[in-house]
Scaffold this motif. Structure first.
Motif, short mmCIF file in Angstrom:
data_model
loop_
_atom_site.label_atom_id
_atom_site.label_comp_id
_atom_site.label_asym_id
_atom_site.label_seq_id
_atom_site.Cartn_x
_atom_site.Cartn_y
_atom_site.Cartn_z
N SER A 205 -22.38 64.39 -14.55
CA SER A 205 -23.72 65.75 -15.64
C SER A 205 -24.14 64.81 -16.94
O SER A 205 -26.03 65.15 -17.35
CB SER A 205 -22.65 66.95 -16.44
OG SER A 205 -21.85 66.58 -17.08
N GLY A 206 -23.42 63.82 -17.34
CA GLY A 206 -24.85 62.98 -18.04
C GLY A 206 -24.99 61.93 -17.79
O GLY A 206 -27.05 62.29 -18.02
N TYR A 207 -25.39 62.18 -16.48
CA TYR A 207 -26.11 60.40 -15.63
C TYR A 207 -27.69 61.57 -15.77
O TYR A 207 -28.36 61.37 -15.39
CB TYR A 207 -25.76 60.06 -15.08
CG TYR A 207 -26.67 59.29 -13.67
CD1 TYR A 207 -27.86 59.69 -13.85
CD2 TYR A 207 -26.63 57.38 -14.13
CE1 TYR A 207 -28.35 58.72 -12.75
CE2 TYR A 207 -27.28 56.86 -13.57
CZ TYR A 207 -28.38 58.01 -12.43
OH TYR A 207 -29.69 56.26 -12.23
N SER A 208 -27.06 62.48 -14.44
CA SER A 208 -28.22 63.38 -14.09
C SER A 208 -29.41 64.45 -15.54
O SER A 208 -30.22 64.33 -15.17
CB SER A 208 -27.99 64.52 -13.75
OG SER A 208 -28.61 65.38 -12.75
N ALA A 209 -28.62 64.40 -16.20
CA ALA A 209 -29.12 64.97 -17.92
C ALA A 209 -30.25 64.13 -19.05
O ALA A 209 -31.22 64.45 -18.52
CB ALA A 209 -28.50 66.36 -18.85
N LYS A 210 -29.61 62.78 -18.91
CA LYS A 210 -30.70 61.64 -19.62
C LYS A 210 -31.09 61.09 -18.29
O LYS A 210 -32.83 60.56 -18.29
CB LYS A 210 -29.66 60.54 -19.83
CG LYS A 210 -30.26 59.47 -19.79
CD LYS A 210 -31.19 59.54 -21.40
CE LYS A 210 -31.43 58.18 -21.69
NZ LYS A 210 -32.80 57.43 -20.35
N SER A 211 -31.23 60.98 -16.95
CA SER A 211 -31.84 60.75 -16.26
C SER A 211 -33.51 61.71 -15.56
O SER A 211 -34.71 61.51 -15.51
CB SER A 211 -31.48 60.46 -14.91
OG SER A 211 -33.07 60.44 -13.75
N MET A 212 -33.04 63.85 -15.69
CA MET A 212 -33.97 64.04 -15.42
C MET A 212 -34.91 63.92 -17.14
O MET A 212 -36.11 64.55 -17.05
CB MET A 212 -33.78 65.64 -15.91
CG MET A 212 -34.23 66.82 -15.85
SD MET A 212 -35.16 66.63 -13.56
CE MET A 212 -34.43 66.45 -12.56
N SER B 12 -34.55 64.85 -6.21
CA SER B 12 -34.77 64.52 -4.56
C SER B 12 -34.57 63.15 -4.11
O SER B 12 -34.16 62.60 -3.30
CB SER B 12 -35.85 65.29 -3.57
OG SER B 12 -36.81 64.52 -4.48
N THR B 13 -35.24 62.74 -5.84
CA THR B 13 -35.40 60.58 -5.55
C THR B 13 -34.58 60.04 -6.86
O THR B 13 -32.58 59.68 -6.22
CB THR B 13 -35.81 60.07 -5.93
OG1 THR B 13 -37.15 60.15 -7.29
CG2 THR B 13 -37.58 60.75 -4.54
N ASP B 14 -34.26 60.25 -7.59
CA ASP B 14 -33.93 59.68 -8.89
C ASP B 14 -32.02 60.10 -8.80
O ASP B 14 -30.95 58.84 -9.18
CB ASP B 14 -34.34 59.58 -10.03
CG ASP B 14 -35.84 58.69 -10.31
OD1 ASP B 14 -35.92 57.14 -11.00
OD2 ASP B 14 -36.15 58.62 -9.47
N ASN B 15 -31.98 61.32 -8.79
CA ASN B 15 -31.31 61.77 -8.71
C ASN B 15 -29.93 62.52 -7.08
O ASN B 15 -29.13 62.97 -7.71
CB ASN B 15 -30.93 62.61 -9.79
CG ASN B 15 -31.17 62.76 -10.78
OD1 ASN B 15 -30.90 61.66 -11.89
ND2 ASN B 15 -31.12 63.65 -11.86
N ILE C 91 -23.84 61.67 -8.39
CA ILE C 91 -25.18 62.53 -9.24
C ILE C 91 -25.33 64.14 -8.40
O ILE C 91 -25.59 64.87 -9.27
CB ILE C 91 -25.99 61.07 -10.01
CG1 ILE C 91 -25.53 60.14 -9.67
CG2 ILE C 91 -27.19 61.92 -10.70
CD1 ILE C 91 -24.25 60.00 -11.59
N ASN C 92 -25.95 63.93 -7.19
CA ASN C 92 -26.40 64.86 -6.57
C ASN C 92 -25.54 66.13 -7.11
O ASN C 92 -26.01 67.10 -6.42
CB ASN C 92 -27.22 64.62 -4.95
CG ASN C 92 -26.15 63.68 -4.01
OD1 ASN C 92 -24.43 64.46 -4.43
ND2 ASN C 92 -26.05 63.29 -3.04
#
Length: 447
Positions: free
Chosen positions: A30-37, A53-56, A61-62
């Motif tokens: 969830s940390g990776y996803s939130a930071k990336s977003m 759909s791409t970076d996450n 991570i999906n």
């Protein structure tokens, strides 16, 4: 009925065990996803759906689900409603994962920037380049190499390349972007940021403010054998300190990037597991430790934040670049610099010209010799926070090639013998890009 209940009970127990076993991993996911977003939306101006759909869009991570607050500029993520993490955007400092103790109302210094329009063709200004044709370039071969980087099979983008630039003698001789990206799109360099950090050390040495041969000024090391570690050892990733750079599990690097408040402290408490100058070990913790040492060179936090932009980044017109900071305001020198492909290419040109930017010296030309000197025990693959081809890792590419490399195939290649800078950005596709093939075809097109 009893049998069905028994099976259901077993399934519940198994689920509980799996969740309990992987619960700490959910924090990273969830940390990776939130930071990336947050960075993708507020630094790179991409749409949340595109980022999902791409970076996450890769496992695990999906499994995360994101929520974006455009007005208050933050993104949150959970994994099936569990382990919520939030990343907030701070002007000038980018996005940062925060913990429950972080005060979002606190005032944080931001770097002072200069964006002076230069009336000259790229790369030394903002004007269009003049059409130039070089008789010694086989343009068809260049085009073939670039087309290979954007390969599609049955309409599917199998290489996932987002941008390619090829520069020869300061002139763009090839430039292509994937749908949704342009020359003005900010792209994350990931570990190419390490090379940016190294450059700041080269500038400080050129200005006489430090020497890379100095002992690392870490108070906690002064009473044990770590006291002999030098800045040079750290720049070469050759300190002998323990570090686990594994992104597939809970490790030193994932805990630092997705849990730490102060990322510069993550490697300080690590013991020696080898000898300085004899034990090469790639470490993002080392890079952030260097970012912390860098901060100590200045009298104030503001001076630390300003220096890379004032003395280097804005000075060569990389105005799109933004280096993100951790919760306490340290630059995340291991991983989080963003810029447009053309501005990243300027970074390569600065090194191709050995620190001379259109008549202005940024660092001493001997710095290039320093960062391209192979680290002992790296088999000719690594120098001073740059990757090397001295050991022939890319067998069909000139051995004087060196590069800034980042996760998922972000690359800036500098090839002095060919007067080339080659930039590639993207993700890792189903058919991974063969960089030896890609780069050798471009090099062979220069006669």
């Amino acid at each position: 009925m009893k049998k069905a209940l028994k099976i259901l009970a077993i399934i519940i127990v198994v689920i509980v065990i799996l969740v309990a076993y992987n619960y700490s991993k959910l924090n990273i996911i969830s940390g990776y996803s939130a930071k990336s977003m947050s960075s993708s939306v507020f630094v790179a101006n991409r749409a949340p759906a595109f980022t999902d759909s791409t970076d996450n869009g890769f496992s695990p991570i999906n499994f995360a689900r994101d929520f974006v607050n455009e007005q208050e500029k933050f993104a949150s993520a959970t994994v099936y409603g569990l382990m919520e993490r939030t990343a907030v955007y701070r002007k000038g400092l980018g996005s940062v994962l925060i913990d429950d103790d972080y005060d979002i109302t606190q005032e944080t210094p931001i770097p002072l920037r200069s964006n002076v329009a230069r009336m000259a063709p790229y790369p030394y200004g903002n004007m269009k380049q003049k059409d130039t044709t070089f008789s010694n370039i086989e343009y068809a071969k260049i085009d073939e190499a670039v087309t290979y980087a954007f390969s599609k099979v049955d309409g599917e983008d199998v290489k996932k390349t987002r941008a390619v630039l090829v520069l020869y003698k300061d002139q763009i001789i090839a430039e292509r972007y994937a749908d949704g990206f342009t020359k003005d799109s900010r792209i994350l360099g990931w570990s190419m940021t390490k090379s940016v950090l190294s450059t700041v050390y080269g500038i400080l040495q050129y200005e006489g403010k430090l020497s890379v041969s100095d002992k690392a000024p870490i108070e906690a090391w002064q009473k044990d054998e770590r006291k002999d570690i030098t800045i040079h050892n750290l720049l070469q990733m050759n300190s002998g300190l323990e570090w686990d750079e594994d992104y597939s599990k809970i490790s030193d690097v994932t805990e630092m990037l997705f849990l730490a408040k102060d990322m510069t402290a993550s490697q300080i408490d690590k013991p020696l597991v080898g000898k300085p100058n004899e034990t090469w070990n790639y470490s993002s913790g080392t890079s952030n430790l260097l970012s912390g040492i860098l901060r100590k060179q200045f009298n104030s936090h503001q001076e630390y934040l300003d220096f890379p932009y004032t003395n280097f980044i804005d000075k060569i017109g990389m105005h799109s670049m933004l280096i993100e900071a951790d919760m306490v305001g340290n630059y995340v020198g291991s991983s989080y610099a963003w810029a447009t492909p053309r501005d990243w290419a300027k970074f390569g040109l600065l090194y191709l010209h050995k620190g001379n930017w259109n008549g202005t010296r940024i660092f001493d030309e001997s710095w290039v010799d320093y960062i391209t000197k192979p680290t002992p025990t790296s088999n000719g693959r690594y120098g001073g926070h740059f990757w090397l081809n001295a050991g022939g890792f890319h067998p069909d590419v000139p051995k004087d090639m060196y590069s800034a490399n980042g996760y998922q195939g972000q690359r800036i290649y500098i090839v002095p013998s060919k007067d080339l800078v080659v930039v590639r950005f993207g993700l890792v596709g189903k058919d991974e890009l063969d960089f030896n093939k890609f780069l050798s075809e471009i090099c062979n097109a220069v006669k």
